[in-house]
Design a protein around this motif. Structure first.
Motif, PDB file in Angstrom:
ATOM      1  N   SER B 150      21.921  34.921   2.280  1.00 60.42           N
ATOM      2  CA  SER B 150      20.528  35.677   2.777  1.00 60.42           C
ATOM      3  C   SER B 150      20.533  35.297   4.230  1.00 60.42           C
ATOM      4  O   SER B 150      19.678  35.750   5.017  1.00 60.42           O
ATOM      5  CB  SER B 150      19.400  34.823   2.282  1.00 60.42           C
ATOM      6  N   HIS B 151      21.778  34.894   5.087  1.00 62.02           N
ATOM      7  CA  HIS B 151      21.544  34.664   6.401  1.00 62.02           C
ATOM      8  C   HIS B 151      22.945  35.390   7.087  1.00 62.02           C
ATOM      9  O   HIS B 151      23.853  35.594   6.535  1.00 62.02           O
ATOM     10  CB  HIS B 151      21.496  32.956   6.757  1.00 62.02           C
ATOM     11  N   PRO B 152      22.519  36.316   8.011  1.00 62.95           N
ATOM     12  CA  PRO B 152      23.633  37.386   8.683  1.00 62.95           C
ATOM     13  C   PRO B 152      24.762  36.397   9.014  1.00 62.95           C
ATOM     14  O   PRO B 152      25.815  37.176   8.792  1.00 62.95           O
ATOM     15  CB  PRO B 152      22.886  37.918   9.925  1.00 62.95           C
ATOM     16  N   THR B 235      26.010  40.775  -2.056  1.00 60.15           N
ATOM     17  CA  THR B 235      25.275  40.933  -1.242  1.00 60.15           C
ATOM     18  C   THR B 235      24.420  42.166  -0.979  1.00 60.15           C
ATOM     19  O   THR B 235      23.253  42.302  -0.294  1.00 60.15           O
ATOM     20  CB  THR B 235      25.680  40.684   0.353  1.00 60.15           C
ATOM     21  N   PRO B 239      22.021  40.747   4.327  1.00 61.82           N
ATOM     22  CA  PRO B 239      20.971  40.894   4.660  1.00 61.82           C
ATOM     23  C   PRO B 239      20.803  41.831   6.030  1.00 61.82           C
ATOM     24  O   PRO B 239      21.624  41.690   7.019  1.00 61.82           O
ATOM     25  CB  PRO B 239      20.237  39.391   4.991  1.00 61.82           C
ATOM     26  N   GLY B 240      19.811  42.604   5.996  1.00 57.64           N
ATOM     27  CA  GLY B 240      19.785  43.705   6.981  1.00 57.64           C
ATOM     28  C   GLY B 240      21.071  44.407   7.384  1.00 57.64           C
ATOM     29  O   GLY B 240      21.154  44.480   8.705  1.00 57.64           O
ATOM     30  N   GLY B 241      22.030  44.646   6.664  1.00 53.84           N
ATOM     31  CA  GLY B 241      23.121  45.430   6.837  1.00 53.84           C
ATOM     32  C   GLY B 241      24.064  44.524   7.429  1.00 53.84           C
ATOM     33  O   GLY B 241      25.252  45.078   7.785  1.00 53.84           O
TER      34      GLY B 241
END
Lengths: 439, 295
Positions: B150-152, B235, B239-241
């Protein structure tokens, strides 16, 4: 050698007649669905009343249809949710299934391309009148005055609540959970909950679940009467209403009263293990959670209830969608057409069984039936049938749009992007996509 | 005389004709038709319109695509060197004729036979911060679980770790095959010269494995630039691409957004990048090896 060629020719002829469908004694129907694979548990179940959950019920329904219709055989292909990439590829290869589960918001994409059959002839053959459908489900599958799918249900997001933890947090009144009526109240209740229970108030699936974040934004934009799509080919997300929603969920995620690293299976596991107060997910989880709530010894035992998304802004409205059965265009024998009509009749006759999943029935008679009203929590969630709003039917690529909006706003919920940046990126990406669709 | 030579040539061609036919139909025709599609605005169901280089211009201005290119390169850089070193180390450790080594060769190769779905499921159970093995272990010792999914920053590492575990088998086997090709008398000579184990590895083993090393690096670079299943299943590109790879971008454009022309333009760029990178690697390493042979 001659014998070899003869055998080969016979095998080839046999395989061709099978592929053509309907050439032999039984009409072969190739059905493609999502709702998961549970053949190991329910592979031979035919008593629909004894199974639980979307996967169990649909598996048992198809088994029962096959068992009670010896002249028809429905073979199922289970696709990973939502299965549209596979379906699109099958359609592009001109080899689609005979029956497919489809979200009502996606039907317009395929109907606009002329890839689906209008289903009125099948309904007539099955003796089903379109007027028997609920208004919400009928309008969701109607495009240009024609029905392009048999509605299966109406579904939307709900607040699934752990009442034991709510009681521990002092948030139960008259046996009902106290749900917030404003964003400020929700944050205050969340803090109180986490202080008293040591557990998160909100279980959010923010990893790999774009639908969750999009559902929250859609619901509360509709509640604020915001115009999300000024035209079918343009979305508007850079608005004070949208910022308000994203800022709120961003704040609640950052304040330590919510999970932030969970995907859907982890979030479901957390809720069923009694590790959080509210899990905002859809109608489809009611059956499974209710089964947990009825099993002694389980963390959710006698500790579960469910309500629609609470009104935090504006009016009591929530975003809903629905499932439908569509018939992709392809050549079919009269036997196969009759078999599809019979399957539709069977689906309609078992709409109550499907409603046990938690989804709202597609047929008005089932909504009004005492059996449906007697199902657990249905009186709590019944208002969704009237307060539910889908996205405008003219908007194409709703599934892809949900992915884009969800990805961006989930990044904002998790603090990885600013609210304004996330909304600007979502708006730009969706509008670029819509600009490429044919008018 | 000349006529006879021609006949021989044609008869030779007949032997490779079945392969050539399949190659033309399965690879060359789709390649050319993909190139043609990349110059059209077309959806999955046909009806294209020629738009020149419009799809390519859109791609270079598309932040999501540019990010997917950067993610893909970052992943290849994370995976290929580590994978090569780990595979070589395992091969060196297991290059012996004992029963234990044979068992471990099988154990380390076994992950390669799993499908990407199973591999990502296994690693989800390990990496999920709230309920995974690492998360539970961290919580048990009072540490904060690493948000691998969950962390880029961490999510690319999650894909890299998963891929290395999955892919280590084949390169290990290639290195083992290479090691078994090195004549034993070279090692005997090194021992007579009292060469240390490190000197023997550096001066004897590694030069002898040069071609295998080039092969492994080239194959893995080409493979990792096409990474897809892990990103999609572990994933979802988030997250966020931050874990969207080029092939995932192509997949989403073609099958979720139905922009087939746009997707094939992205695929052509990926094809060119793979060809350029592998050719550069090949030419560079071959030149270096020719230079050393000349000495």
């Amino acid at each position: 050698m001659r014998r070899f060629f003869l055998v080969a020719a016979m095998l080839l002829a046999g395989s061709c007649s099978g592929a053509g469908g309907g050439g032999g004694d039984r009409a072969e129907i190739y059905l493609q669905r999502f709702f998961g694979e549970c053949g190991a548990e329910y592979g031979s179940a035919t008593d629909v009343s004894k199974v639980e959950g979307e996967c169990g019920i649909i598996t048992a329904m198809i088994n029962k249809f096959n068992a009670s219709n010896p002249d028809v055989h429905v073979s199922s292909n289970v696709v990973a949710w939502p299965g549209y990439p596979q379906l699109s590829a099958q359609m592009a290869a001109k080899d689609p299934p005979d029956l497919v589960t489809m979200h009502t918001g996606v039907i317009s994409d395929y109907a606009a391309e002329g890839l689906l059959e209008p289903i009125e002839p099948y309904l007539a053959e099955a003796g089903l009148a379109p007027s028997a459908l609920t208004e919400a489900s009928r309008s969701a599958v109607t495009i240009g005055g024609k029905l392009f799918g048999l509605p299966f249900d109406t579904h939307g997001g709900l607040f699934h609540v752990n009442t034991k933890l709510f009681a521990q947090a002092g948030l139960m009144k008259d046996g009902k959970p106290v749900l917030p009526t404003s964003p400020e109240e929700m944050l205050a209740q969340a803090r109180q909950f986490t202080e008293r229970t040591g557990k998160p108030y909100l279980i959010q699936s923010l990893v790999g679940d774009n639908a969750y974040a999009a559902r929250n934004v859609y619901t509360y934009l509709l509640a604020q009467n915001a115009v999300l799509f000024p035209s079918p080919r343009r979305i508007r997300l850079q608005t004070p209403e949208a910022e308000r929603i994203v800022d709120f969920f961003r704040g609640i995620t950052a304040s330590g009263v919510s999970t932030r690293n969970q995907d859907t299976p982890a979030a479901i596991g957390s809720f069923m293990s009694g590790e959080g107060g509210i899990y905002p997910t859809g109608t489809w989880m009611i059956g499974q959670f209710e089964a947990e709530a009825n099993t002694p010894g389980r963390p959710l035992y006698q500790s579960y209830t469910v309500y629609p998304y609470p009104r935090l802004w504006g009016q009591d409205v929530s975003y809903v969608s629905g499932h439908a059965w569509v018939v992709p265009k392809r050549e079919r024998s009269p036997e196969q057409r009759r078999a599809i009509a019979r399957f539709f009749r069977f689906i309609a006759d078992h709409n109550f069984d499907w409603a046990r999943t938690g989804h709202l029935p597609a047929f008005q008679a089932v909504v009004e039936s005492p059996a449906f009203k007697a199902l657990p929590h249905r009186t709590n969630i019944a208002p969704v049938a009237t307060t539910g709003r889908p996205l405008p039917g003219g908007v194409q690529r709703q599934n892809a749009i949900e992915g884009l909006v969800g990805e961006e706003v989930a990044a904002a919920f998790n603090g990885q992007k600013s609210t304004r940046q996330a909304l600007a990126d979502a708006e730009r990406r969706v509008n670029e996509l819509l600009a490429q669709t044919e008018a | 005389m000349r006529g006879g030579a021609d006949r021989r040539d044609w008869s030779g061609l007949l032997f490779v004709l079945p392969f050539l036919t399949a190659y033309l139909i399965i690879l060359i025709y789709p390649l050319l038709s993909g190139m043609a599609l990349s110059f059209q605005r077309v959806d999955l169901f046909g009806g294209g319109r020629f738009v020149g280089f419009d799809n390519y211009a859109r791609l270079f201005a598309d932040e999501t695509f540019v990010r997917s290119v950067l993610n893909t390169f970052a992943l290849a850089l994370m995976i290929v060197p580590l994978l090569t070193v780990i595979a070589l180390s395992l091969a060196l450790a297991l290059n012996r004729a004992t029963r234990g080594a044979a068992v471990f060769r099988g154990v380390f190769f076994s992950s390669s036979v799993l499908s990407v779905t199973i591999v990502t499921l296994i690693w989800r159970f390990v990496l999920a911060p709230d309920a995974g093995l690492l998360g539970e272990t961290a919580q048990a010792i009072g540490a904060e679980p690493i948000p691998f999914l969950s962390h880029p920053t961490w999510s690319l590492w999650a894909l890299a770790i998963t891929t290395i575990w999955w892919s280590v088998g084949l390169p290990m086997m290639l290195f083992l095959a290479g090691l078994q090709q090195i004549p034993g008398d070279v090692y005997e000579a090194a021992a007579l010269d009292r060469a240390s184990r490190w000197t023997t590895f550096w001066r004897v083993t590694l030069p002898a494995l040069r071609r295998t090393l080039v092969l492994v690096v080239m194959l893995q670079t080409a493979a990792q630039l096409q990474i897809f299943g892990q990103a999609q299943l572990l994933t979802g590109g988030g997250p966020g691409g931050s874990t969207r790879t080029m092939v995932l971008f192509i997949f989403e454009s073609a099958f979720a957004r139905w922009e087939l022309g746009y997707a094939t333009a992205a695929a052509e760029i990926l094809f060119l990048l793979i060809v350029l990178i592998t050719l550069t690697q090949y030419v560079t390493t071959m030149r270096a090896s020719e230079g050393e042979d000349g000495r």
